[in-house]
Design an enzyme around this catalytic site. Structure first.
Site, PDB file in Angstrom:
ATOM      1  N   ARG A  77       0.850  -1.201   0.000  1.00 18.55           N
ATOM      2  CA  ARG A  77       0.000   0.000   0.000  1.00 18.55           C
ATOM      3  C   ARG A  77       0.881   1.245   0.000  1.00 18.55           C
ATOM      4  O   ARG A  77       2.096   1.148   0.140  1.00 18.55           O
ATOM      5  CB  ARG A  77      -0.928  -0.023   1.211  1.00 18.55           C
ATOM      6  CG  ARG A  77      -0.152  -0.057   2.528  1.00 18.55           C
ATOM      7  CD  ARG A  77      -1.082  -0.074   3.727  1.00 18.55           C
ATOM      8  NE  ARG A  77      -0.319  -0.191   4.948  1.00 18.55           N
ATOM      9  CZ  ARG A  77      -0.856  -0.275   6.162  1.00 18.55           C
ATOM     10  NH1 ARG A  77      -2.162  -0.248   6.296  1.00 18.55           N
ATOM     11  NH2 ARG A  77      -0.110  -0.378   7.223  1.00 18.55           N
TER      12      ARG A  77
ATOM     13  N   CYS B 282       3.034   8.532  -5.591  1.00 17.58           N
ATOM     14  CA  CYS B 282       3.778   9.775  -5.387  1.00 17.58           C
ATOM     15  C   CYS B 282       2.755  10.908  -5.278  1.00 17.58           C
ATOM     16  O   CYS B 282       1.874  11.029  -6.136  1.00 17.58           O
ATOM     17  CB  CYS B 282       4.709   9.990  -6.585  1.00 17.58           C
ATOM     18  SG  CYS B 282       5.485  11.609  -6.556  1.00 17.58           S
TER      19      CYS B 282
ATOM     20  N   ASN C 133      -5.253   7.162   4.296  1.00 17.51           N
ATOM     21  CA  ASN C 133      -4.886   6.473   5.525  1.00 17.51           C
ATOM     22  C   ASN C 133      -3.418   6.727   5.830  1.00 17.51           C
ATOM     23  O   ASN C 133      -2.549   6.427   5.017  1.00 17.51           O
ATOM     24  CB  ASN C 133      -5.093   4.954   5.365  1.00 17.51           C
ATOM     25  CG  ASN C 133      -4.973   4.196   6.679  1.00 17.51           C
ATOM     26  OD1 ASN C 133      -5.896   4.208   7.494  1.00 17.51           O
ATOM     27  ND2 ASN C 133      -3.834   3.563   6.893  1.00 17.51           N
ATOM     28  N   GLU C 134      -3.166   7.314   6.980  1.00 16.59           N
ATOM     29  CA  GLU C 134      -1.800   7.500   7.488  1.00 16.59           C
ATOM     30  C   GLU C 134      -0.822   8.035   6.446  1.00 16.59           C
ATOM     31  O   GLU C 134       0.121   7.333   6.036  1.00 16.59           O
ATOM     32  CB  GLU C 134      -1.253   6.183   8.051  1.00 16.59           C
ATOM     33  CG  GLU C 134      -1.884   5.799   9.362  1.00 16.59           C
ATOM     34  CD  GLU C 134      -1.235   4.563   9.972  1.00 16.59           C
ATOM     35  OE1 GLU C 134      -0.474   3.863   9.277  1.00 16.59           O
ATOM     36  OE2 GLU C 134      -1.496   4.297  11.142  1.00 16.59           O
TER      37      GLU C 134
ATOM     38  N   GLU D  89      -7.045   4.273  15.656  1.00 18.11           N
ATOM     39  CA  GLU D  89      -6.668   2.862  15.730  1.00 18.11           C
ATOM     40  C   GLU D  89      -5.932   2.652  17.043  1.00 18.11           C
ATOM     41  O   GLU D  89      -4.856   3.224  17.245  1.00 18.11           O
ATOM     42  CB  GLU D  89      -5.761   2.488  14.559  1.00 18.11           C
ATOM     43  CG  GLU D  89      -6.417   2.671  13.203  1.00 18.11           C
ATOM     44  CD  GLU D  89      -5.506   2.291  12.040  1.00 18.11           C
ATOM     45  OE1 GLU D  89      -4.447   1.672  12.268  1.00 18.11           O
ATOM     46  OE2 GLU D  89      -5.853   2.638  10.900  1.00 18.11           O
TER      47      GLU D  89
ATOM     48  N   TRP E  40       4.166  -5.926  13.125  1.00 20.24           N
ATOM     49  CA  TRP E  40       5.150  -5.187  12.327  1.00 20.24           C
ATOM     50  C   TRP E  40       6.366  -4.654  13.065  1.00 20.24           C
ATOM     51  O   TRP E  40       7.248  -4.077  12.444  1.00 20.24           O
ATOM     52  CB  TRP E  40       4.455  -4.047  11.588  1.00 20.24           C
ATOM     53  CG  TRP E  40       3.508  -3.228  12.415  1.00 20.24           C
ATOM     54  CD1 TRP E  40       2.146  -3.417  12.488  1.00 20.24           C
ATOM     55  CD2 TRP E  40       3.797  -2.120  13.277  1.00 20.24           C
ATOM     56  NE1 TRP E  40       1.584  -2.481  13.348  1.00 20.24           N
ATOM     57  CE2 TRP E  40       2.578  -1.676  13.843  1.00 20.24           C
ATOM     58  CE3 TRP E  40       4.975  -1.453  13.630  1.00 20.24           C
ATOM     59  CZ2 TRP E  40       2.487  -0.608  14.732  1.00 20.24           C
ATOM     60  CZ3 TRP E  40       4.890  -0.384  14.519  1.00 20.24           C
ATOM     61  CH2 TRP E  40       3.656   0.028  15.063  1.00 20.24           C
TER      62      TRP E  40
ATOM     63  N   GLU F 251      -1.269  -8.890   7.646  1.00 17.06           N
ATOM     64  CA  GLU F 251      -1.481  -8.667   9.080  1.00 17.06           C
ATOM     65  C   GLU F 251      -2.130  -9.853   9.781  1.00 17.06           C
ATOM     66  O   GLU F 251      -2.871  -9.695  10.758  1.00 17.06           O
ATOM     67  CB  GLU F 251      -2.268  -7.365   9.277  1.00 17.06           C
ATOM     68  CG  GLU F 251      -1.432  -6.171   8.838  1.00 17.06           C
ATOM     69  CD  GLU F 251      -2.151  -4.828   8.880  1.00 17.06           C
ATOM     70  OE1 GLU F 251      -3.377  -4.811   9.104  1.00 17.06           O
ATOM     71  OE2 GLU F 251      -1.478  -3.799   8.667  1.00 17.06           O
ATOM     72  N   GLN F 252      -1.829 -11.065   9.313  1.00 16.58           N
ATOM     73  CA  GLN F 252      -2.383 -12.274   9.939  1.00 16.58           C
ATOM     74  C   GLN F 252      -2.049 -12.351  11.418  1.00 16.58           C
ATOM     75  O   GLN F 252      -2.776 -12.926  12.202  1.00 16.58           O
ATOM     76  CB  GLN F 252      -1.810 -13.520   9.275  1.00 16.58           C
ATOM     77  CG  GLN F 252      -2.054 -13.592   7.815  1.00 16.58           C
ATOM     78  CD  GLN F 252      -1.515 -14.865   7.194  1.00 16.58           C
ATOM     79  OE1 GLN F 252      -1.211 -15.824   7.893  1.00 16.58           O
ATOM     80  NE2 GLN F 252      -1.425 -14.882   5.886  1.00 16.58           N
TER      81      GLN F 252
ATOM     82  N   HIS G   3      -1.717  -9.905  13.493  1.00 20.61           N
ATOM     83  CA  HIS G   3      -2.148  -8.696  14.196  1.00 20.61           C
ATOM     84  C   HIS G   3      -3.452  -9.005  14.921  1.00 20.61           C
ATOM     85  O   HIS G   3      -4.452  -9.352  14.306  1.00 20.61           O
ATOM     86  CB  HIS G   3      -2.368  -7.586  13.168  1.00 20.61           C
ATOM     87  CG  HIS G   3      -2.504  -6.224  13.758  1.00 20.61           C
ATOM     88  ND1 HIS G   3      -3.518  -5.868  14.639  1.00 20.61           N
ATOM     89  CD2 HIS G   3      -1.757  -5.110  13.596  1.00 20.61           C
ATOM     90  CE1 HIS G   3      -3.375  -4.602  14.975  1.00 20.61           C
ATOM     91  NE2 HIS G   3      -2.317  -4.123  14.365  1.00 20.61           N
TER      92      HIS G   3
HETATM   93  C1  GAL Z   1      -1.789   1.137  10.831  1.00 21.45           C
HETATM   94  C2  GAL Z   1      -2.654   1.149   9.594  1.00 21.45           C
HETATM   95  C3  GAL Z   1      -3.640   0.010   9.583  1.00 21.45           C
HETATM   96  C4  GAL Z   1      -2.963  -1.266   9.981  1.00 21.45           C
HETATM   97  C5  GAL Z   1      -2.333  -1.092  11.321  1.00 21.45           C
HETATM   98  C6  GAL Z   1      -1.654  -2.346  11.841  1.00 21.45           C
HETATM   99  O1  GAL Z   1      -0.563   1.753  10.609  1.00 21.45           O
HETATM  100  O2  GAL Z   1      -3.367   2.351   9.467  1.00 21.45           O
HETATM  101  O3  GAL Z   1      -4.205  -0.117   8.296  1.00 21.45           O
HETATM  102  O4  GAL Z   1      -2.020  -1.605   9.018  1.00 21.45           O
HETATM  103  O5  GAL Z   1      -1.359  -0.095  11.253  1.00 21.45           O
HETATM  104  O6  GAL Z   1      -1.090  -2.131  13.089  1.00 21.45           O
END
Ligand code: GAL
Length: 634
Positions: free
Chosen positions: A105, A109, A143-144, A315, A323, A363-364, A366
């Site tokens: 993702r 640019c 997003n972010e 979030e 991660w 993100e399995q 997470h």
């Molecule tokens: C954030 C992001 C989410 C998800 C999350 C996982 O940085 O906005 O989509 O990836 O981290 O911790």
């Protein structure tokens, strides 16, 4: 203001049969908000111009009719494969010139006009369709911004846009040459289109060039976001937000925030601990299951300012993430503590990421509020507990803090353009300062450099403001409270030149920085009476009173004239404590010597005590368990 809870949900990732039960369980858990849609582009527009909105229509109806308020995200963070095929040059290039390819993702640019038009198109379609929808209660753009190091792009699109930006800023290339000092090393340009991006040079590029590129890149984010906001506003009166990240300083969040109604941020206390907090390894180990006791609070205070008072946690980490270098589970009770801490700093809502752990994709590993098999994950009970507690808890007025800390993204760009030593980061300096103030039990308002009036604050701290525009200088000089400046205050002009007279060149403060040095991390220089200078030191001269001095030789480290103090060094924790304790006491502030891991936040007439430590501890307000939160009415 009623504080609320919510979650992040991806209906497109789950069978349709699950949606009703999911919505019901969210409501039963006491959640009121659900954010959807921000990764949905490939399922909304599977092929160019071919749309599939039924699933989103249904999802909004299912969630909304269950009683949830829906926040809809624009999907521009994740352009689908066909779109990248159509605009192969929309991909950002990193500093080494390598493409940031499709397959995750944020692979775009900010300067690519073709991509910007695709974004405007999809946002227009979504805003038209859902702008008047009674169940859409808020919006999120993208997003972010900046996550995964995605602000600075070295693409052709960025180069052309940068040249236009320079042309608009300097008007003539001669003016640019003069401002940047391009006579040095024969770097003069004859036309704007000769100016390249400041990467892949043999040795470091001209810091003026680097600083200009960082300012330009920040402006591109503001433009990109504004374009979406203007479209959404034409079709909807619901508030618009963006979810910022922790320790991202590559764009000016205040400028993005001025176009939005609410600032939100994504809080991952354990995820951030190892590589964003900057704490030594033994402290990281100590707080491995709790998170750093100041890092979340810092961003709560920062984003309260970015949102002009309105902010959320969009979030909230609910369990192990996938991660970080190591991904431990939080101590029982920490999810509840993090949530209450956000409310103590004025959050309108805290939403957990994510509803259910996904058994596929990146993100399995997470955690969510639910396990992949749909059973409750441990965080769900803590969320439910907070929802129950909110029903009877007194409301938290935000109030004004007694201490102001100025945060200036432009100063961050300047520090990054030429740090002059390893570890010399503006964020780290401001965060160390914040931490030192919080260790004394002080509550803090973080303020932008555009603040009109510092008169409400007993103590104003403004570290590292590398370039100080005249208006800010005047407003800081007019503050009635004690003002702490430096290090590096006014160390550069607007185009990164060393000004003459030498810095800080501050009215009514006879202090001059006559030389600067950066220090190895392992060579602290002791202060007389305890504490030390680390990483960076300025040699000060002048007639102002000496507040702190070096043990050996007695050279001044901090100097004072009436309510203005100039600090010419980066101090360690005991050094900061020696500086701030008497200043806070003289300003009439209540100082607490807090046990490690315990923090206090005053909000209006409420005082919150929070324990990030691994042991229970006694406080003036009573016994604080591990992960404990105490709320007192003052
Ligand atoms: C954030 C992001 C989410 C998800 C999350 C996982 O940085 O906005 O989509 O990836 O981290 O911790």
């Amino acid at each position: 203001m009623k504080r609320a809870l919510g979650t992040c949900y991806y209906p497109e990732q789950w069978p349709r049969e699950l949606w009703e039960a999911d919505a019901r369980r969210m409501v039963e858990a006491g959640l009121t908000w659900v954010r959807i849609g921000e990764f949905g582009w490939s399922r909304l527009e599977p092929r160019p111009g071919e749309f599939a909105f039924e699933w989103l229509d249904q999802a909004i109806n299912v969630l909304g009719s269950a009683g949830l308020k829906v926040k809809l995200g624009t999907p521009t963070v994740a352009p689908p494969r066909w779109l990248v095929n159509k605009h192969p040059d929309m991909i950002a290039l990193d500093r080494d010139g390598r493409p940031r390819k499709f397959g995750s993702r944020r692979h775009y640019c900010f300067s690519h006009e073709g991509y910007a038009e695709e974004c405007a198109r999809i946002v227009e379609i979504l805003a038209r369709r859902y702008g008047g929808h009674p169940l859409i209660a808020a919006w999120q753009t993208d997003n972010e911004y900046g996550c995964h190091d995605t602000i600075l792009s070295y693409s052709d699109a960025a180069r052309h846009a940068f040249q236009d930006w320079l042309n608009a800023r300097y008007s003539t290339v001669e003016a640019l040459n003069q401002a940047w000092g391009n006579v040095f090393w024969s770097m003069d340009y004859r036309a704007f289109d000769e100016i390249d991006l400041p990467n892949l040079t043999v040795t470091e590029p001209n810091p003026a060039h680097e600083l200009a590129f960082r300012r330009f890149s920040s402006d591109q984010v503001v433009r990109f976001n504004r374009r979406q906001v203007e479209i959404i506003r034409r079709h909807s009166s619901a508030p618009i937000s963006h979810n910022y990240m922790g320790r991202v300083t590559d764009f000016d969040h205040f400028k993005v925030g001025n176009d939005l109604d609410i600032a939100t941020w994504d809080s991952y206390p354990l995820g951030f601990l190892e590589d964003r907090v900057g704490a030594p390894p033994d402290r990281q180990r100590h707080f491995a299951r709790q998170g750093d006791p100041d890092f979340q609070a810092f961003h709560h205070d920062l984003y309260r300012a970015v949102g002009n008072g309105r902010w959320w946690v969009m979030e909230q980490q609910p369990g192990p993430v996938n991660w970080a270098p190591a991904n431990p589970a939080p101590l029982p009770g920490m999810v509840r503590l993090w949530t209450w801490e956000a409310f103590a700093h004025g959050a309108e809502a805290v939403c957990y990421f994510r509803w259910r752990q996904a058994p596929f994709g990146q993100e399995q590993l997470h955690a969510g509020l639910l396990r992949p098999d749909n059973a409750d994950a441990p965080a769900l009970a803590e969320a439910r507990q907070v929802a129950d507690e909110l029903k009877s808890a007194p409301d938290v007025p935000v109030g004004l803090a007694p201490v102001a800390l100025v945060f200036d993204y432009d100063a961050g760009f300047a520090w990054a353009a030429q740090p002059h030593g390893q570890g010399l980061s503006y964020f780290q300096l401001v965060f160390d300062t914040y931490r030192a103030l919080r260790r004394l039990g002080l509550s803090i308002d973080i303020l932008p450099p555009t603040t009109e009036d510092f008169g409400a604050y007993k103590l104003v701290v403004a570290p590292g403001l590398m370039h100080v525009p005249e208006a800010l200088k005047r407003r800081l000089s007019e503050a009635s409270g004690t003002v702490v400046l430096g290090p590096r205050t006014g160390a550069r002009g607007v185009d990164f030149d060393i000004p003459v007279p030498l810095p800080p060149d501050w009215p009514d403060l006879d202090v001059t920085v006559n030389r600067v040095e950066s220090l190895r991390g392992d060579m602290p220089v002791a202060l007389e009476g305890g504490g030390a200078v680390t990483l960076y030191r300025e040699e000060l001269e002048g007639s102002a009173d000496v507040v702190l001095r070096l043990e050996e030789g007695g050279a001044p480290v901090a100097m004072r004239s009436s309510n203005m103090i100039y600090l010419g060094a980066w101090l360690d924790a005991p050094g900061f404590e020696r500086l701030f304790t008497p200043l806070a006491a003289a300003a009439g502030l209540e100082v607490h010597r807090l046990p490690d891991g315990v923090r206090v936040r005053d909000a209006g007439g409420q005082r919150f005590w929070l324990n990030y430590g691994a042991e229970p501890v006694g406080t003036p307000a009573g016994w604080l368990d591990v992960a404990g939160v105490l709320q007192e009415t003052l």
